[in-house]
Design an enzyme around this catalytic site. Sequence first.
Site, PDB file in Angstrom:
ATOM      1  N   SER A 159      14.805  -7.332  -8.920  1.00  0.00           N
ATOM      2  CA  SER A 159      14.650  -5.869  -7.901  1.00  0.00           C
ATOM      3  C   SER A 159      15.731  -5.090  -7.025  1.00  0.00           C
ATOM      4  CB  SER A 159      13.367  -6.738  -6.493  1.00  0.00           C
ATOM      5  OG  SER A 159      12.602  -7.077  -7.305  1.00  0.00           O
ATOM      6  N   SER A 160      15.731  -4.296  -6.591  1.00  0.00           N
ATOM      7  CA  SER A 160      16.227  -3.537  -6.389  1.00  0.00           C
ATOM      8  C   SER A 160      16.962  -4.360  -4.959  1.00  0.00           C
ATOM      9  CB  SER A 160      16.449  -2.553  -6.372  1.00  0.00           C
ATOM     10  OG  SER A 160      16.283  -2.204  -5.292  1.00  0.00           O
ATOM     11  N   GLN A 161      17.973  -4.238  -4.732  1.00  0.00           N
ATOM     12  CA  GLN A 161      18.850  -5.011  -2.882  1.00  0.00           C
ATOM     13  C   GLN A 161      18.005  -4.008  -1.823  1.00  0.00           C
ATOM     14  OE1 GLN A 161      22.676  -3.926  -1.236  1.00  0.00           O
ATOM     15  NE2 GLN A 161      23.414  -6.192  -1.723  1.00  0.00           N
ATOM     16  N   ILE A 221      15.166  -3.208  -1.633  1.00  0.00           N
ATOM     17  CA  ILE A 221      13.663  -3.854  -1.911  1.00  0.00           C
ATOM     18  C   ILE A 221      13.542  -5.440  -0.811  1.00  0.00           C
ATOM     19  CG2 ILE A 221      11.625  -3.967  -3.433  1.00  0.00           C
ATOM     20  CD1 ILE A 221      12.868  -1.655  -4.621  1.00  0.00           C
ATOM     21  N   ILE A 222      15.031  -5.956  -1.584  1.00  0.00           N
ATOM     22  CA  ILE A 222      14.958  -7.454  -1.561  1.00  0.00           C
ATOM     23  C   ILE A 222      15.166  -7.612   0.028  1.00  0.00           C
ATOM     24  CG2 ILE A 222      16.258  -8.706  -1.670  1.00  0.00           C
ATOM     25  CD1 ILE A 222      16.754  -8.977  -5.119  1.00  0.00           C
TER      26      ILE A 222
END
Length: 346
Positions: free
Chosen positions: A33-35, A37-38
């Site tokens: 997942s993209s940073q 979003i995380i």
Amino acid sequence: MTTHSPAVTRALAEVDEDTFVRRPDGNLVSQSSSQPIIANLIDRLNVQPGMKVLEIGTGSGYSTALLAHLAADGGHVVSVDVVAELVDRARQLLTAHGHSNTTLLHGDGIQGAPGHGPFDRVIAWTTAPHLPAAWTTQLSPDGAIVAPLTAAPISKSGLGAHIRLGSDASPVADQLFAAGFVELSGVAVDQWLVPPYGIDVLRHDDKHRPWWLSGEWIRSPRHYLDGRYVLDALIQSHDHIPGPLQPDESAADWRAWLLATRPAGLTTAALGEPLWRIGHTHQTGAALTDARTATQTVITSANADAEVLTDWADAWRAAGRPGLTDLVPHLEAFHDGWVLRTTAPR
Ligand SMILES: C[S@@+](CC[C@H](N)C(=O)[O-])C[C@H]1O[C@@H](n2cnc3c(N)ncnc32)[C@H](O)[C@@H]1O
């Protein structure tokens, strides 16, 4: 720029993303997942040093490393993924980079991690069809869960929820947020174009591209052939017209309101392309607009379904354009867990 808690900001600065999300040849691990979003979900989870955390969906192991950093000084992260290769890879990387407070398990995260709890926090990176009972029974009484859950009985209706346990130990959802993760699957999957659950009709065109529909009315055995008819009609011939929203209107808010109000014929779909759509279908036609902007609609030739989408957009405007944060979440008991549903303000 989004701001995060000081602890999450420190973890983002100290854990090297590329170490986890890139393979030795430089290619991205496709389950990363993209940073942003995380970081958004981890911020909502509020992990404190010393906590025990259950993670569902290890993927690249990047989020596991961030959680391990946040829980360090006595805390521990148990992370489960259904893909054995990802579990082995993440275990090696976490060990090599000093995250010894982690346990990696291969299995179906719908069971949680039996025998490893209780957990202070549970986080999932894959959309579950319902909140599994195992996640709540493995949660400590003052714990919290952050998870994307299906919010309507159609595919691609996932919303993020923050959940805690009420006084009678049943879960209460107290926050909703946008969260578009791949669907939870009991087995490893190697494609993401066809969701592993929730679709009602699937066809392939002559280029072998998948087309699918997900709608409550199609689910009745009486209407299965009608669903197939509509999908075949779309494959054979369709037109593109402008969508029901203006470019400055929020498709995410409109979509959230549709999931809460569930008008008859509400359908999600993918039409031979990765982009997925939301709209209206009935026995003889369809109007399906792109889910991201709701400004480009596909219709079966010569039908009036597009007017239905315009009516839905007008009803949303008349209600004051409510968005995700205006919706009220509910968890309804289900045979082995709870189903997330929402209601719109009146
Ligand atoms: C968006 S990725 C995870 C991203 C990850 N947290 C990261 O930092 O890279 C979702 C993950 O959920 C996993 N998954 C899907 N269904 C699962 C299940 N039933 N149990 C455990 N993991 C599952 C997928 O294999 C995939 O690795």
